[in-house]
Design a protein around this motif. Structure first.
Motif, short mmCIF file in Angstrom:
data_model
loop_
_atom_site.label_atom_id
_atom_site.label_comp_id
_atom_site.label_asym_id
_atom_site.label_seq_id
_atom_site.Cartn_x
_atom_site.Cartn_y
_atom_site.Cartn_z
N SER A 571 37.49 -94.61 1.61
CA SER A 571 36.33 -95.57 0.96
C SER A 571 36.62 -97.08 1.37
N PHE A 572 37.87 -97.44 1.95
CA PHE A 572 37.81 -98.98 2.38
C PHE A 572 39.26 -99.01 3.55
N VAL A 573 38.58 -99.74 4.51
CA VAL A 573 39.54 -100.15 5.44
C VAL A 573 39.35 -101.41 5.95
N LYS A 574 40.27 -102.36 6.02
CA LYS A 574 39.94 -103.81 6.55
C LYS A 574 41.34 -104.52 6.92
N LEU A 575 41.39 -104.90 8.15
CA LEU A 575 42.50 -105.53 8.62
C LEU A 575 42.46 -107.22 8.34
N TYR A 576 43.33 -107.62 7.39
CA TYR A 576 43.67 -109.01 6.92
C TYR A 576 44.65 -109.73 7.63
N THR A 577 43.94 -110.98 8.09
CA THR A 577 44.94 -111.92 8.80
C THR A 577 45.77 -112.72 7.63
N MET A 578 46.93 -112.12 7.56
CA MET A 578 47.91 -112.92 6.60
C MET A 578 48.39 -114.38 7.15
N SER A 579 48.71 -114.54 8.30
CA SER A 579 48.98 -115.85 8.82
C SER A 579 48.31 -116.04 10.24
N LYS A 580 47.73 -117.09 10.29
CA LYS A 580 46.83 -117.43 11.62
C LYS A 580 47.43 -117.02 12.95
N PRO A 581 46.71 -116.64 13.95
CA PRO A 581 47.55 -116.41 15.17
C PRO A 581 47.60 -117.63 15.96
N ASN A 582 48.22 -117.92 17.00
CA ASN A 582 48.56 -118.87 17.61
C ASN A 582 47.24 -119.47 18.48
N HIS A 583 47.14 -120.93 18.48
CA HIS A 583 45.57 -121.31 19.33
C HIS A 583 45.97 -122.31 20.14
N VAL A 584 47.26 -122.88 19.99
CA VAL A 584 47.76 -124.06 20.94
C VAL A 584 48.19 -123.52 22.22
N ASN A 585 47.70 -123.64 23.27
CA ASN A 585 48.18 -122.98 24.62
C ASN A 585 49.94 -123.39 24.88
N ILE A 586 50.49 -122.40 25.46
CA ILE A 586 51.97 -122.66 25.55
C ILE A 586 52.05 -123.53 26.66
N MET A 587 51.13 -123.91 27.60
CA MET A 587 51.32 -124.82 28.57
C MET A 587 51.58 -126.14 28.17
N TRP A 588 51.41 -126.54 26.90
CA TRP A 588 51.52 -127.95 26.20
C TRP A 588 53.07 -128.04 26.05
N GLN A 589 53.91 -127.08 26.32
CA GLN A 589 55.36 -127.41 26.38
C GLN A 589 55.69 -127.87 27.82
N ILE A 590 54.87 -127.85 28.71
CA ILE A 590 55.27 -128.39 30.12
C ILE A 590 55.95 -129.85 30.24
N PRO A 591 55.16 -130.70 29.52
CA PRO A 591 55.61 -132.18 29.41
C PRO A 591 57.20 -132.14 29.08
N GLN A 592 57.51 -131.40 27.89
CA GLN A 592 59.12 -131.68 27.42
C GLN A 592 59.82 -130.83 28.20
N TYR A 593 59.49 -129.88 29.25
CA TYR A 593 60.24 -129.23 30.12
C TYR A 593 60.50 -130.18 31.41
N LEU A 594 59.32 -130.85 31.80
CA LEU A 594 59.38 -131.81 32.65
C LEU A 594 60.46 -132.79 32.60
N LEU A 595 60.24 -133.47 31.61
CA LEU A 595 61.37 -134.50 30.94
C LEU A 595 62.64 -133.94 31.05
N ILE A 596 62.97 -132.84 30.41
CA ILE A 596 64.41 -132.06 30.24
C ILE A 596 64.80 -131.80 31.59
N SER A 597 64.14 -131.37 32.47
CA SER A 597 64.49 -131.09 33.99
C SER A 597 64.90 -132.48 34.63
N ILE A 598 63.99 -133.39 34.43
CA ILE A 598 64.59 -134.67 35.24
C ILE A 598 65.70 -135.18 34.56
#
Length: 699
Positions: A571-598
């Motif tokens: 009688s009832f089926v629903k998928l609930y989002t209990m915690s929001k999925p990721n939306h910030v792209n992982i490529m935003w870590q590139i600046p910190q990786y560039l700095l730590i590599s230097i």
């Protein structure tokens, strides 16, 4: 004899050996945390601690390797012997990962990790020094300077390929009925170590091999102890250097060498702070990546794969620094000294952690609000086809629409008992309730998130079900997590199953079992699946297709699939989002990786160069071992600071490390100013000559 402009042939054998060894180690490190958690079933915190303890041990054993090389066996024999220990550890890890064998995988794995740490630790101080001593000084001084850049380039190339190939082999090969095969990952690393040993032994004919003629480490300890005791005994006398208290018993040359080593060791005091920042790429930065969207141009990057960014960037940057930037700096009389470059490298690491902290502030806006100490949370799910009124002890009154979820977060735990009263209209869609209200009393647990599901029973009465506490934490890998909760009101449906089929055709089937009617059963605890669209089919003995629909699971999301059975129907089926999925792209870590590599290039390459140039001939390996020991202390600092749990916000912890490295570099600058030869004379101060009284050629 080699010309002054030609690299010794032996160097290429040594570099090839180091490439294979680093390929093996970095491959193991990349999959280790997942192996500890997913196969050996350690918690994420325990896996993190074991990971950093392993890194600590890898950088503590170099002291033992240095003693063996400088006092007993020489560098060639030490490298050969510790390589065999390294290989034995790889083989044990491979055996431990084979589930069909009748053994204790935890014990064998821990023993294997100890052997790997011992093996790689014994190699670390010897390989660079052994390669550097193949050059003729001062004729090949310019080649020696470039050797350290090439050596560091080789380390990162091996690590880069190992970080890519080993996880892929672990993932794409199916074995022993599982969709991952850690045995292949560890086995391939063992094969690389076999190749490394063969390459190293085959190059023996080209090596300039020396063995110690005297036990320099024993003399080092005796002289130091004698100087300390004499200084205490002769407190009224003054000597220019504390080691001069031993000049009555030990020769002048030994004292001069020891003074040089202790002067270098004094500069090592601030170094652990840098390594405490650098090695968080494999822990804190990976956890940060788990909260980010890994979708890049249609390809999915998992959090631990972001560690590849560091060696990849180092590979690209070393030639730029070596061929363009450093020559430009030299012409401008800027950063010509390795100690100066180390200071700039440390400051750049601080900038990397500021970048990581700023990114974390953005990510924290969407993190689930988890209960803190003295607090709890309550979720209420309405599965009825109409809106209901909820009266509670926290927000007093709320309207909850059909199929929606009400989140009451961070309730102060000043009482342990609370009441919920649910009221619904007498006619809810096509249902007429025999009783239109429901009251429940429950206990609010500290640090826990309770969830109530409001449903109806076979008597058409409103009924509440409390399900097991929900873990809203994002998985360490960043993959989606979900669970299934099944409400059974009658005994009509038997052998109910829920199948999820991905677009690639892989299918997971979950069986409900035989719960008593009027109860709720959690079919599965939160488990990880791959992100993507899944077809969901609910079946039973009486019907192969009660429900069919598609659900989308996004990385970082935490989902609950709630199913209700009533009078033989779903009688009832629903998928609930209990915690929001990721939306910030992982490529935003590139600046910190560039700095730590230097930072790594300016700090790591310059530091190794400084260690070798400044160390006396008889104690070069011990000096480099002290350099690696600072890395071990740095990992210990990470464990201590994270276990202290000083901050609620991870961003604030990142900013703390940035502040620490800036203060640390201020101390380092002060120590540099007191260095005996002065920073302008660092390169010219070292006497890199072979002493026939110290070493003899190995027969």
């Amino acid at each position: 004899m080699n010309s002054d402009s030609t690299y010794p042939t032996a160097v290429f054998c040594i570099i090839a050996t180091e490439f294979c060894g680093r390929f093996s180690l970095c491959g193991i490190r990349t999959i280790l945390s997942l192996y500890l958690r997913n196969i050996l079933f350690f918690s994420e915190n325990a896996s993190t601690v074991i990971y950093h303890l392993f890194i600590m041990l890898c950088h503590t054993i170099p002291l033992i390797g240095a003693i063996c090389a400088d006092s007993f066996f020489g560098r060639y024999r030490t490298i050969r012997n510790f390589s065999l220990i390294y290989l034995a550890g790889n083989l044990l890890m491979c055996v431990a990962a084979v589930p069909i064998l009748d053994h204790n995988p935890i014990v064998i794995s821990i023993f294997g990790l100890v052997l790997i740490a011992g093996g790689t630790g014994g190699l670390k101080p010897c390989v660079a020094a052994f390669g550097a001593e193949q050059f003729r000084i001062p004729e090949q001084k310019a080649l020696l300077k470039h050797f350290f850049s090439i050596f560091y380039f080789t380390i990162n190339l091996g690590g880069f390929i190992g970080m890519i190939v080993t996880p892929v082999m672990r993932k794409v090969v199916y074995c022993f009925g599982d969709d991952t095969c850690y045995a292949v990952g560890f086995g391939f690393s063992a094969l690389l170590m076999v190749l490394a040993i063969l390459l190293f032994i085959l190059g023996k004919h080209f090596y300039k091999v020396n063995i110690p003629k005297r036990n320099i480490m024993l003399e080092f300890v005796k002289c130091s102890w004698h100087a300390v005791t004499e200084k205490y005994r002769r407190r009224g006398q003054h000597q220019e250097h504390w080691l001069d208290y031993s000049k009555d018993k030990f020769d002048w040359r030994l004292l001069q060498d020891m003074k040089a080593v202790f002067a270098v060791f004094m500069l090592f005091i601030p170094l652990p702070i840098f390594w405490s920042l650098f090695d968080q790429q494999g822990s804190r930065w990976t956890f940060q990546a788990a909260h980010m969207d890994g979708n890049i141009l249609g390809f999915q990057v998992v959090p631990d794969q972001m560690q590849v960014m560091n060696p990849a960037m180092v590979l690209a940057l070393i030639p730029i620094f070596d061929k363009f930037l450093y020559p430009c700096f030299e012409r401008a009389h800027f950063l010509t000294n390795p100690l100066h470059r180390m200071v700039i490298g440390g400051m750049t690491a601080g900038l990397a952690f500021i970048a990581a902290g700023l990114l974390e502030l953005v990510l924290e806006k969407d993190y689930p609000e988890l209960p803190e100490r003295n607090h709890g949370s309550v979720n209420i799910v309405n599965t009825l086809p109409c809106s209901i009124m909820i009266f509670n002890s926290f927000s007093k009154m709320d309207l909850l629409e059909a199929g929606r979820i009400l989140k009451i977060e961070s309730v102060c735990h000043n009482r342990t008992r609370y009441d919920l009263t649910i009221e619904a209209p007498s006619k809810c869609d096509n249902i007429e309730f025999s009783r239109d209200f429901f009251k429940v009393s429950a206990f609010l647990e500290e640090l826990q998130e309770d969830t109530f599901i409001i449903a109806i029973n076979e008597k058409l009465e409103i009924q509440g079900h409390m399900i097991d506490p929900i873990d809203f934490q994002t998985s360490i890998t960043g993959a989606p997590k979900f669970r299934i909760d099944f409400i059974k009101n009658t005994d009509v449906l038997q052998n109910v199953s829920v199948s999820l089929t991905s677009n690639s055709g892989l299918q997971d089937v979950y069986f409900v079992g035989v719960p008593p009617k009027g109860s709720i059963v959690t079919v599965s605890p939160y488990i990880e699946i791959s992100q993507g669209v899944y077809g969901c089919v609910i079946s039973s003995n009486s019907n192969n297709n009660h429900f069919a629909q598609h659900f989308h699971f996004a990385n970082g999301g935490v989902y609950s699939l709630i199913i209700e059975e009533s009078h033989g129907k779903i009688s009832f089926v629903k998928l609930y989002t209990m915690s929001k999925p990721n939306h910030v792209n992982i490529m935003w870590q590139i600046p910190q990786y560039l700095l730590i590599s230097i930072a790594e290039i300016m700090f790591g390459v310059a530091g190794l160069e400084f260690c070798f140039i400044q160390a006396p001939k008889s104690m070069k390996t011990v000096t480099i071992a002290g350099w690696y020991l600072s890395t071990a202390v740095g990992n210990l600092l990470v464990i201590v600071i994270t276990q202290m749990d000083l901050f609620k916000s991870q961003a604030h912890e990142f900013f703390l490390f940035a502040l620490l490295i800036v203060a640390d570099m201020m101390i380092f600058i002060e120590l540099i100013s007191r260095y005996p030869c002065g920073v302008s004379e660092v390169e010219s101060s070292a006497l890199i000559v072979e002493d026939s009284d110290e070493t003899q050629l190995e027969e």
